[in-house]
Design a protein around this motif. Structure first.
Motif, PDB file in Angstrom:
ATOM      1  N   LEU A  81     -11.611  -9.785   1.363  1.00 23.35           N
ATOM      2  CA  LEU A  81     -11.047  -8.636   2.091  1.00 23.35           C
ATOM      3  C   LEU A  81     -10.587  -7.540   1.141  1.00 23.35           C
ATOM      4  CD1 LEU A  81      -8.879 -10.161   4.965  1.00 23.35           C
ATOM      5  CD2 LEU A  81     -11.144  -9.149   5.105  1.00 23.35           C
ATOM      6  N   THR A  82      -9.899  -7.947   0.069  1.00 20.29           N
ATOM      7  CA  THR A  82      -9.285  -6.944  -0.794  1.00 20.29           C
ATOM      8  C   THR A  82     -10.034  -6.722  -2.097  1.00 20.29           C
ATOM      9  OG1 THR A  82      -7.937  -8.578  -1.898  1.00 20.29           O
ATOM     10  CG2 THR A  82      -7.010  -7.598   0.062  1.00 20.29           C
ATOM     11  N   GLY A  83     -10.858  -7.673  -2.470  1.00 18.16           N
ATOM     12  CA  GLY A  83     -11.559  -7.548  -3.745  1.00 18.16           C
ATOM     13  C   GLY A  83     -10.705  -7.955  -4.928  1.00 18.16           C
ATOM     14  N   HIS A  84      -9.546  -8.489  -4.667  1.00 16.42           N
ATOM     15  CA  HIS A  84      -8.669  -8.917  -5.762  1.00 16.42           C
ATOM     16  C   HIS A  84      -8.237 -10.360  -5.535  1.00 16.42           C
ATOM     17  CE1 HIS A  84      -8.315  -4.915  -7.313  1.00 16.42           C
ATOM     18  NE2 HIS A  84      -8.013  -4.487  -6.111  1.00 16.42           N
TER      19      HIS A  84
ATOM     20  N   GLY B 218       0.553  -5.888   0.628  1.00 18.10           N
ATOM     21  CA  GLY B 218       0.595  -5.490   2.026  1.00 18.10           C
ATOM     22  C   GLY B 218      -0.346  -6.244   2.930  1.00 18.10           C
ATOM     23  N   LEU B 219      -0.467  -7.527   2.670  1.00 18.87           N
ATOM     24  CA  LEU B 219      -1.373  -8.316   3.478  1.00 18.87           C
ATOM     25  C   LEU B 219      -0.886  -8.412   4.918  1.00 18.87           C
ATOM     26  CD1 LEU B 219      -3.902  -9.451   2.258  1.00 18.87           C
ATOM     27  CD2 LEU B 219      -2.834 -11.677   2.178  1.00 18.87           C
TER      28      LEU B 219
ATOM     29  N   PHE C  24       5.458 -20.562  -4.343  1.00 20.75           N
ATOM     30  CA  PHE C  24       4.843 -20.201  -3.063  1.00 20.75           C
ATOM     31  C   PHE C  24       5.556 -19.014  -2.405  1.00 20.75           C
ATOM     32  CE2 PHE C  24       2.699 -24.427  -2.971  1.00 20.75           C
ATOM     33  CZ  PHE C  24       1.421 -23.925  -2.835  1.00 20.75           C
ATOM     34  N   THR C  25       6.885 -19.028  -2.487  1.00 22.94           N
ATOM     35  CA  THR C  25       7.583 -17.891  -1.875  1.00 22.94           C
ATOM     36  C   THR C  25       7.311 -16.617  -2.661  1.00 22.94           C
ATOM     37  OG1 THR C  25       9.515 -18.663  -3.054  1.00 22.94           O
ATOM     38  CG2 THR C  25       9.488 -19.051  -0.690  1.00 22.94           C
ATOM     39  N   GLN C  26       7.160 -16.756  -3.976  1.00 18.97           N
ATOM     40  CA  GLN C  26       6.836 -15.576  -4.782  1.00 18.97           C
ATOM     41  C   GLN C  26       5.506 -14.979  -4.330  1.00 18.97           C
ATOM     42  OE1 GLN C  26       5.424 -16.321  -8.617  1.00 18.97           O
ATOM     43  NE2 GLN C  26       6.231 -14.450  -9.517  1.00 18.97           N
ATOM     44  N   VAL C  27       4.513 -15.872  -4.137  1.00 18.05           N
ATOM     45  CA  VAL C  27       3.209 -15.383  -3.694  1.00 18.05           C
ATOM     46  C   VAL C  27       3.339 -14.686  -2.354  1.00 18.05           C
ATOM     47  CG1 VAL C  27       0.987 -16.152  -2.810  1.00 18.05           C
ATOM     48  CG2 VAL C  27       1.832 -17.037  -4.954  1.00 18.05           C
ATOM     49  N   ILE C  28       4.075 -15.308  -1.445  1.00 19.62           N
ATOM     50  CA  ILE C  28       4.188 -14.720  -0.108  1.00 19.62           C
ATOM     51  C   ILE C  28       4.884 -13.366  -0.183  1.00 19.62           C
ATOM     52  CG2 ILE C  28       5.257 -15.034   2.145  1.00 19.62           C
ATOM     53  CD1 ILE C  28       4.778 -18.044   1.721  1.00 19.62           C
ATOM     54  N   LYS C  29       5.931 -13.332  -0.986  1.00 24.92           N
ATOM     55  CA  LYS C  29       6.682 -12.083  -1.099  1.00 24.92           C
ATOM     56  C   LYS C  29       5.787 -10.972  -1.679  1.00 24.92           C
ATOM     57  CE  LYS C  29      10.065 -10.165  -4.136  1.00 24.92           C
ATOM     58  NZ  LYS C  29       9.425 -10.169  -5.421  1.00 24.92           N
ATOM     59  N   GLU C  30       5.085 -11.298  -2.763  1.00 23.44           N
ATOM     60  CA  GLU C  30       4.293 -10.270  -3.445  1.00 23.44           C
ATOM     61  C   GLU C  30       3.115  -9.816  -2.592  1.00 23.44           C
ATOM     62  OE1 GLU C  30       4.456  -8.908  -6.670  1.00 23.44           O
ATOM     63  OE2 GLU C  30       6.488  -9.704  -6.833  1.00 23.44           O
ATOM     64  N   THR C  31       2.376 -10.778  -2.093  1.00 27.08           N
ATOM     65  CA  THR C  31       1.113 -10.384  -1.465  1.00 27.08           C
ATOM     66  C   THR C  31       1.297  -9.987  -0.012  1.00 27.08           C
ATOM     67  OG1 THR C  31       0.627 -12.650  -0.879  1.00 27.08           O
ATOM     68  CG2 THR C  31      -0.258 -11.868  -2.943  1.00 27.08           C
ATOM     69  N   VAL C  32       2.173 -10.670   0.696  1.00 29.29           N
ATOM     70  CA  VAL C  32       2.254 -10.423   2.133  1.00 29.29           C
ATOM     71  C   VAL C  32       3.241  -9.311   2.453  1.00 29.29           C
ATOM     72  CG1 VAL C  32       2.765 -11.464   4.358  1.00 29.29           C
ATOM     73  CG2 VAL C  32       1.590 -12.785   2.616  1.00 29.29           C
ATOM     74  N   PHE C  33       4.417  -9.389   1.852  1.00 29.94           N
ATOM     75  CA  PHE C  33       5.491  -8.519   2.339  1.00 29.94           C
ATOM     76  C   PHE C  33       5.748  -7.293   1.476  1.00 29.94           C
ATOM     77  CE2 PHE C  33       6.687 -12.620   4.375  1.00 29.94           C
ATOM     78  CZ  PHE C  33       6.351 -12.219   5.654  1.00 29.94           C
TER      79      PHE C  33
ATOM     80  N   PRO D 132       4.863  -3.865   0.535  1.00 27.99           N
ATOM     81  CA  PRO D 132       3.954  -2.911   1.171  1.00 27.99           C
ATOM     82  C   PRO D 132       2.968  -2.320   0.170  1.00 27.99           C
ATOM     83  CG  PRO D 132       6.173  -2.034   1.001  1.00 27.99           C
ATOM     84  CD  PRO D 132       6.259  -3.436   0.555  1.00 27.99           C
ATOM     85  N   SER D 133       1.822  -2.058   0.642  1.00 25.72           N
ATOM     86  CA  SER D 133       0.779  -1.507  -0.212  1.00 25.72           C
ATOM     87  C   SER D 133       1.023  -0.017  -0.428  1.00 25.72           C
ATOM     88  CB  SER D 133      -0.566  -1.732   0.466  1.00 25.72           C
ATOM     89  OG  SER D 133      -1.536  -0.986  -0.177  1.00 25.72           O
ATOM     90  N   LYS D 134       0.657   0.492  -1.629  1.00 27.29           N
ATOM     91  CA  LYS D 134       0.872   1.898  -1.922  1.00 27.29           C
ATOM     92  C   LYS D 134      -0.155   2.738  -1.185  1.00 27.29           C
ATOM     93  CE  LYS D 134       2.971   0.998  -6.326  1.00 27.29           C
ATOM     94  NZ  LYS D 134       2.483   0.246  -7.468  1.00 27.29           N
ATOM     95  N   THR D 135      -1.355   2.217  -1.122  1.00 30.07           N
ATOM     96  CA  THR D 135      -2.382   2.967  -0.397  1.00 30.07           C
ATOM     97  C   THR D 135      -2.454   2.444   1.034  1.00 30.07           C
ATOM     98  OG1 THR D 135      -3.985   1.367  -1.141  1.00 30.07           O
ATOM     99  CG2 THR D 135      -3.793   3.394  -2.422  1.00 30.07           C
TER     100      THR D 135
END
Lengths: 488, 470
Positions: free
Chosen positions: A352-355, A363-364, A423-432, A434-437
């Motif tokens: 989906l994101t290419g990363h 901002g997932l 795991f919470t770090q991953v959730i925080k970073e990727t999910v919550f 917000p994306s800049k673009t």
């Protein structure tokens, strides 16, 4: 109803399915994948059926035996008890899931599907073999399909990663071969049959050597700290299908070997090596957890968390009581489900994101809410939230380890705490975060949701109704330990 | 035994030799390559049939030649390989002077199976020399510089090796006064203590090591195989090597009655370890696939020395099974490589392999099967053969031999898989892509070879029982 050759069906059925798939007509592009999925699903149902059938059987195991190479004392003998059958269930289930989620390109290649089914045959062979030669035969057989899967469809560094995987596990396999041959030479009947060899009384020194060689082979596969370096590479470079099977089924081969083959052979060497293995397990747990915490590549993070979890399984094994063992066996199945699901999710995130880096995916929650939901769900299952499958196994292992060596609780707790951390770090970073673009909303398809829901359903089922699996496993563990303590 | 009865025991060899002349004669009338090849295949087939009907044991020609159980298998394996090689020549478009080539292949197989029956140093030397002579011809067959160079190198080294061999034999004769193996067996306890005898043995070993491509005379192999045309190279990795090993086994049997001296065993272990290591370490760095296969055949010579070094009653059968496996896999690998090289203007470097899996999936698949078999993975014959070897070495308490064999196999994983990696994991690199179409006959033959390899790997029992029964 159940014939004499039921285990042969389970073993050779996937292979027959593979040839069926090869011979399917060329016109319809999606037919091979359908056939492969049907084959895997059939054997998934068949394994489940057998494992429940086993519980009404008075002997508690299924057996099959015939001559293979009598001149060398090699027989084609298969034996399945509840552990083997739950593991074949797990591996055929994961193969089924893999068939469903294979990307279009890979699913159209008959070679890939053939390799998948060949790998399933090999894995079933490892879990069912009751002759050490047969065991070794399948142990080595599994390498070929995995090598091709990683190398054919993997990332940019796939060639070296595939080779590294191959050479590491091959070297481990050779240690196994050494042990097996030593046993063969020591046995007066000159046989590879496990029934005879497990009753063999071997001298103390020889026991130590055999113990080390077996342990080395299983430790590479597990992987134990120090022999783990192939795993992160293999996982990072492998395609999603390869990662799922690697974490879900291949690592379990090492753990299965520990439970099934190591102890009956070398009771006195076990006493000698126990403290050492305990240390390895503790170091592995903490090391894996800390390494996972510091990874930025999501796949690498899950790979290190696998190392941490597999060391936890080793800890339950070393505890050597029925609680610890049940916990380990339970965690094996749960880990297969959750880690498999996590790899699938990372595959989706990547497409989906290419990363795949934790710092680039942002901002997932806005972009793909359903996928984020699954990510959170399986992270929780993996870190051991109650009512999800990870909890039961981890808790039982802790319980078992505490009654044996209380201080290991500390190490295990640190590792579990850290797993909550990463795991919470991953959730925080990727999910919550917000994306800049501004990204357009682009979630996974309904079919992919369905596949992940199946995995989530089983994870929830095991978490809420653990006794479905844990009762027979506990029975097995109690019986096994009772028969072993007669000798230890 | 009268002369004619003796002669009838050698029906296969006589068929081959006369057949070679017949092919040369026929060349004048028939210009078609295919007919000639088919004719020679018929000749080897009928020789093969004679093998199955003729006696398997006995002493012939007044004790000059002796048939033991292993010779029966040497005949079967060498003739079978000759068949495969002849079928290979069908695909080789570059080969010139086809009739002579076919005749030499027939003669080479006849001489090598004949030589391996020798029970006396006279047929021993004659056999080795004639096989060597024919091998030099085969190596230099392509009239290009590479081939000529290879042939000359092979010839010069071969001459030196023969000199060693003959000098050693003359020393033995000087010590014992006989060349007959039977008499030497009786005299062995007396002469084995002589220091000159050890030198003689060393010289004879050096001469044979040349044929077996074992350390210390292994280094000609890559050059010679690289220069030789593919069918010839493939045959040279099988026939002379098997002849060398069976003759070596026969020489070891001389000492068996009074027990092989432990120092000899140690020496053989040492040679075997060095051959395996040198072969595999050299193969690691090869960039030419043909040379890689050549070095791998050196490694396999090291593996074949294991049963000789441990020398137990099972050694014969272990060795025979290994030969069968080696012949099938190595011929298959050379065949595939020939097909690949032909469509690329006879280049064997890595680039030409890259992306083969997408250009010719069939060829890539069978080539991988042969390579995995050479490596020794289940379910191929290689797994079974190597397992037998490892079992034999550990049963004889030869831990270092066992360990080296494992290390050599691990190194093998690196270089055999390197070829597979180029075929499967690399995208095609050449600007213009050659699409390879194989005839259905070639496909059928390659499939048969790989099925045989799987069969021997999964159901070795029929083969084992035959080997154990001899």
């Amino acid at each position: 109803m159940i014939g004499n050759h039921v285990l042969s069906w389970l073993l050779l059925g996937p292979l027959a399915g593979a040839f069926w798939m090869l011979l399917s007509p060329k016109q319809s592009a999606d037919l091979p994948r359908k056939i492969a999925s049907i084959v895997c699903f059939t054997f998934f149902i068949f394994s489940i059926y057998l494992s429940f059938y086993l519980q009404v059987l008075p002997s508690g195991f299924l057996e099959e035996k015939s001559l293979w190479i009598p001149a060398l004392g090699i027989s084609y003998s298969l034996k399945a008890d509840i552990v083997s059958l739950w593991l074949t269930t797990l591996s055929s289930f994961l193969s089924f899931i893999v068939c469903l989620i294979l990307p279009q390109v890979q699913a159209r290649s008959k070679q890939t599907l053939f390799l998948l089914l060949l790998m399933l045959t090999g894995i079933h062979g490892v879990f069912l073999a009751s002759d050490l030669f047969l065991f070794f035969f399948f142990w080595e057989l599994v390498l070929i399909p995995m090598f091709f899967l990683i190398g054919r469809w993997g990332g940019s560094q796939r060639g070296p990663a595939a080779l590294k995987f191959f050479i590491f596990t091959q070297a481990g396999g050779f240690a196994l071969l050494f042990g097996i041959l030593l046993l063969y030479i020591a046995s007066p009947q000159k046989t590879f049959s496990w029934d005879i060899l497990s009753a063999l009384k071997v001298g103390d020194d020889l026991q130590k050597i055999i113990f080390c060689s077996f342990f080395l082979a299983f430790a590479v596969k597990l992987p134990v700290f120090g022999l783990h370096t192939w795993l992160p590479d293999a996982h990072t470079e492998a395609p999603t299908a390869g990662s799922v099977l690697l974490a879900g089924a291949l690592l379990k081969m090492g753990a299965y070997g520990l439970f099934r083959f190591l102890l009956p052979l070398c009771p006195s060497a076990w006493v000698w090596a126990q403290p050492f293995i305990l240390w390895l397990a503790c170091i592995g747990m903490i090391y894996g957890a800390f390494a996972a915490y510091s990874q930025s590549d999501l796949k690498k993070m899950i790979a290190y968390s696998s190392i941490s979890h597999m060391s936890l399984i080793l800890l339950g094994f070393v505890a050597f009581n029925s609680t610890g063992w049940t916990g380990s066996l339970f965690l094996m199945i749960s880990h297969g489900l959750t880690t498999g699901a996590l790899f699938i999710i990372i595959g989706h995130i990547y497409s989906l994101t290419g990363h795949r880096s934790i710092h680039s995916v942002r901002g997932l929650a806005q972009q793909a809410p359903v996928l984020s939901g699954f990510l959170i769900f399986f992270s929780m299952a993996s870190l051991g939230l109650p009512f999800l499958s990870g909890f039961i196994g981890e808790f039982m292992i802790l319980l078992g380890a505490f009654s044996k060596t209380p201080w290991t609780m500390a190490a295990a707790s640190i590792s579990l705490l850290m797993s909550a951390g990463y795991f919470t770090q991953v959730i925080k970073e990727t999910v919550f975060t917000p994306s800049k673009t501004e990204n357009a909303r682009k979630d996974i398809s309904y079919f992919d949701r369905f596949v992940l829901s199946i995995l989530a359903f089983f994870s929830l089922l095991l978490g809420c109704l653990p006794f479905l699996i844990s009762n027979p496993l506990q029975q097995w563990a109690t019986q096994m330990i009772r028969s072993l303590t007669g000798t230890v | 035994m009268n002369f004619w009865a003796d002669l009838s025991a050698f029906r296969p060899e006589i068929t081959l030799i006369l057949g070679g002349f017949f092919i040369l004669l026929f060349d004048g009338w028939v210009k078609q390559k295919k007919t000639l090849i088919l004719l020679s295949i018929i000749i080897t087939f009928s020789a093969q049939l004679f093998v199955f009907t003729s006696e398997t044991t006995g002493i012939f020609m007044q004790g000059l030649l002796k048939f033991s159980s292993i010779n029966h298998w040497v005949r079967i394996i060498v003739l079978g390989s000759a068949n495969i090689v002849l079928a290979m020549t069908l695909n080789d478009s570059k080969l010139k002077n086809i009739a002579e080539f076919l005749a030499i292949i027939l003669w080479l197989s006849a001489f090598s199976i004949m030589a391996s029956t020798s029970n006396h140093f006279l047929p021993f030397i004659l056999g080795i020399e004639s096989v060597s002579l024919l091998s030099y011809f085969l190596t230099g067959w392509d009239k290009c510089l590479r081939s000529k160079e290879a042939s000359l190198k092979y010839f010069l080294l071969g001459g030196a090796a023969s000199a060693f061999l003959i000098y050693g034999i003359s020393l033995v004769y000087g010590l014992s006064g006989t060349l007959s193996f039977e008499k030497l067996m009786v005299l062995f306890p007396q002469i084995s203590a002589e220091p000159f005898f050890l030198i003689a043995c060393l010289f004879i070993f050096i001469g044979l090591a040349f044929k077996m491509a074992a350390f210390p005379l292994h280094f000609w192999a890559p050059d010679a195989y690289e220069g030789a045309p593919y069918p010839a190279a493939a045959f040279l990795t099988i026939a002379p090597k098997i002849m060398g090993f069976s003759l070596f086994l026969r020489l070891l049997e001389i000492s068996v009655v009074s027990g092989i001296p432990p120092s000899w065993k140690l020496f053989l272990v040492f040679i075997s370890i060095l051959t395996m290591l040198i072969g595999s370490f050299s193969a690691l760095s090869q960039s030419n696939t043909k040379r890689l296969l050549a070095w791998s055949s050196v490694t396999h010579a090291g593996f074949m020395l294991i049963p000789l070094a441990v020398f137990s009653p099972q050694s014969d059968s272990v060795l025979v099974f290994y030969w069968i496996y080696y012949a099938l896999s190595n011929l298959g690998a050379f065949w595939c490589l020939m097909l690949i090289a032909q469509s690329h203007n006879h280049h064997e470097s890595w680039n030409y392999l890259s992306g083969l899996a997408s250009r010719s999936p069939f060829l890539a698949c069978v080539f991988s099967i042969f390579l995995l078999s050479l490596l020794g993975l289940p379910p191929t014959a290689g797994f079974m053969a190597k397992f037998l070897l490892l079992m034999a070495s550990l049963s004889a308490n030869q831990f270092w031999l066992f360990l080296t064999a494992l290390i050599a196999t691990l190194l093998g994983a690196y270089y055999y898989l390197k070829v597979i990696r180029w075929m499967y994991f690399h995208p095609p690199q050449l600007p213009q892509q050659v699409c390879m179409a194989l005839s259905s006959k070639t496909k059928l033959l390659l499939i048969t070879l790989s099925i045989l390899i799987f069969f021997a790997g999964i159901f070795p029992t029929p083969v084992f029982q035959k080997i154990l029964a001899i």
